[in-house]
Design a protein around this motif. Structure first.
Motif, PDB file in Angstrom:
ATOM      1  N   THR A  47       0.850  14.412 -18.077  1.00 23.46           N
ATOM      2  CA  THR A  47       0.517  14.749 -16.690  1.00 23.46           C
ATOM      3  C   THR A  47       0.871  16.206 -16.393  1.00 23.46           C
ATOM      4  N   ASN A 133      -2.722   6.713  -6.764  1.00 23.42           N
ATOM      5  CA  ASN A 133      -3.133   7.073  -8.116  1.00 23.42           C
ATOM      6  C   ASN A 133      -4.338   8.017  -8.123  1.00 23.42           C
ATOM      7  N   ASN A 180      -4.651   0.386   1.627  1.00 24.01           N
ATOM      8  CA  ASN A 180      -5.003  -0.792   0.822  1.00 24.01           C
ATOM      9  C   ASN A 180      -5.615  -1.902   1.666  1.00 24.01           C
ATOM     10  N   LEU A 221     -12.846   2.181  -9.896  1.00 22.30           N
ATOM     11  CA  LEU A 221     -11.571   2.377  -9.190  1.00 22.30           C
ATOM     12  C   LEU A 221     -10.648   1.173  -9.411  1.00 22.30           C
ATOM     13  N   PHE A 224      -9.190   1.556 -12.685  1.00 20.42           N
ATOM     14  CA  PHE A 224      -8.265   2.701 -12.650  1.00 20.42           C
ATOM     15  C   PHE A 224      -6.904   2.289 -12.067  1.00 20.42           C
TER      16      PHE A 224
END
Ligand code: CAA
Length: 266
Positions: A47, A133, A180, A221, A224
């Protein structure tokens, strides 16, 4: 950054947060075993290498397996698997090891912050720090305070987000918070639509990327984020979880991280 950041966890969120924070400060990251510490070091290094034009030295993230090493942190963030029992047990341990004036935080995406604050035994110094994320790229942090949080905790949490160059929005302690709660019913409905119409994942994703300006289609997604994580979020917000998604999770097909989800990954 004014805080000395400690992070407990070795997954995508923990490592993404550690690498992001390492841009401005040294970070201690606790992993539960030597194996997960090794994976965390590799993940943080990968990262850090993605910060184009502004490389970050991954050595700024000190990966440890001893909780005592978090004693010098002033802000300790729990970022382990999305499971009430695991998170509560770890927060209880962190409360024993963290400095008395340290703020404890959780990155939970769907569990009750009030309940986790009780487990952490620091009602005044607790906050939900919901990051997204991939952490280095997503600019939002949903901040969720238990009603017992002190003014100082609120100010320090806001300042931490600013130091991380994130936009903080304070949201209520409701299942799924805001993102969410709105996002996952949409993602699940995309899976249902795929089953009903026999459209391919690529077709559904292309429709939403090219027709609705989404950076990633709903099926990609889900892969992911992780299908197990998506299922846990769905349960927490009381959404109807598509049978196809449950079946993939039951087979161990968890999305990108396992190499197989709705799509296959090399
Ligand atoms: N650090 C780590 N990973 C990164 C990264 C970074 N700085 N930048 C990109 N990525 C990852 C991508 O996931 C992908 O992984 P690999 O290639 O390593 O397998 C790759 O890098 C692709 O990135 P690109 O730069 O080629 O792609 P991009 O520039 O088009 O943007 C994206 C990638 C930012 C992820 C974009 O597609 C996007 O914004 N997608 C939507 C993400 C989203 O909605 N996130 C929220 C999910 S919900 C959630 O997280 C809540 C929860 O509680 C679980």
């Amino acid at each position: 950054m004014d805080e000395r950041l400690g992070i407990a966890g070795a997954g995508a969120i923990a490592c993404g947060l550690a690498a992001t924070a390492a841009r401005t400060a040294e970070v201690v990251l606790w992993a539960r075993s030597d194996g997960s510490a090794q994976r965390a070091r590799a993940r943080v290094a990968k990262t850090c290498a993605k910060f184009e034009g502004n490389p970050v030295d991954p050595e700024r993230v000190r990966v440890v397996t001893d909780l005592e090493a978090l004693a010098t942190a002033t802000f300790v963030v729990e970022a382990v698997v999305e499971d009430q029992g695991h998170k509560a047990a770890l927060l209880n341990d962190l409360a024993d090891h963290a400095a008395p004036d340290a703020v404890l935080a959780t990155t939970t995406s769907s569990l009750s912050i009030a309940d986790l604050a009780l487990a952490a035994r620091r009602p005044g110094q607790f906050v939900g720090l919901h990051v997204f994320n991939p952490v280095p790229r997503m600019k939002l942090v949903e901040l969720v305070f238990p009603h017992t949080a002190t003014t100082e905790t609120r100010t320090r949490a806001q300042a931490l987000c600013q130091a991380l160059e994130k936009t903080a929005v304070e949201v209520p302690d409701i299942p799924g918070f805001v993102v969410n709660r709105l996002l996952f019913p949409y993602l699940f409905s995309a899976v249902e639509l795929m089953s009903e119409t026999l459209l391919s994942p690529e077709d559904v994703d292309n429709c939403m990327m090219l027709g609705a300006g989404q950076p990633m289609g709903p099926i990609a997604l889900l892969d992911f984020v992780g299908l197990d994580v998506a299922q846990a979020i769905g349960e927490a917000i009381g959404a109807t979880i598509p049978a196809k998604l449950r079946a993939l999770v039951a087979k161990g097909c968890l999305g990108r991280k396992s190499g197989q989800g709705f799509y296959t990954y090399e």
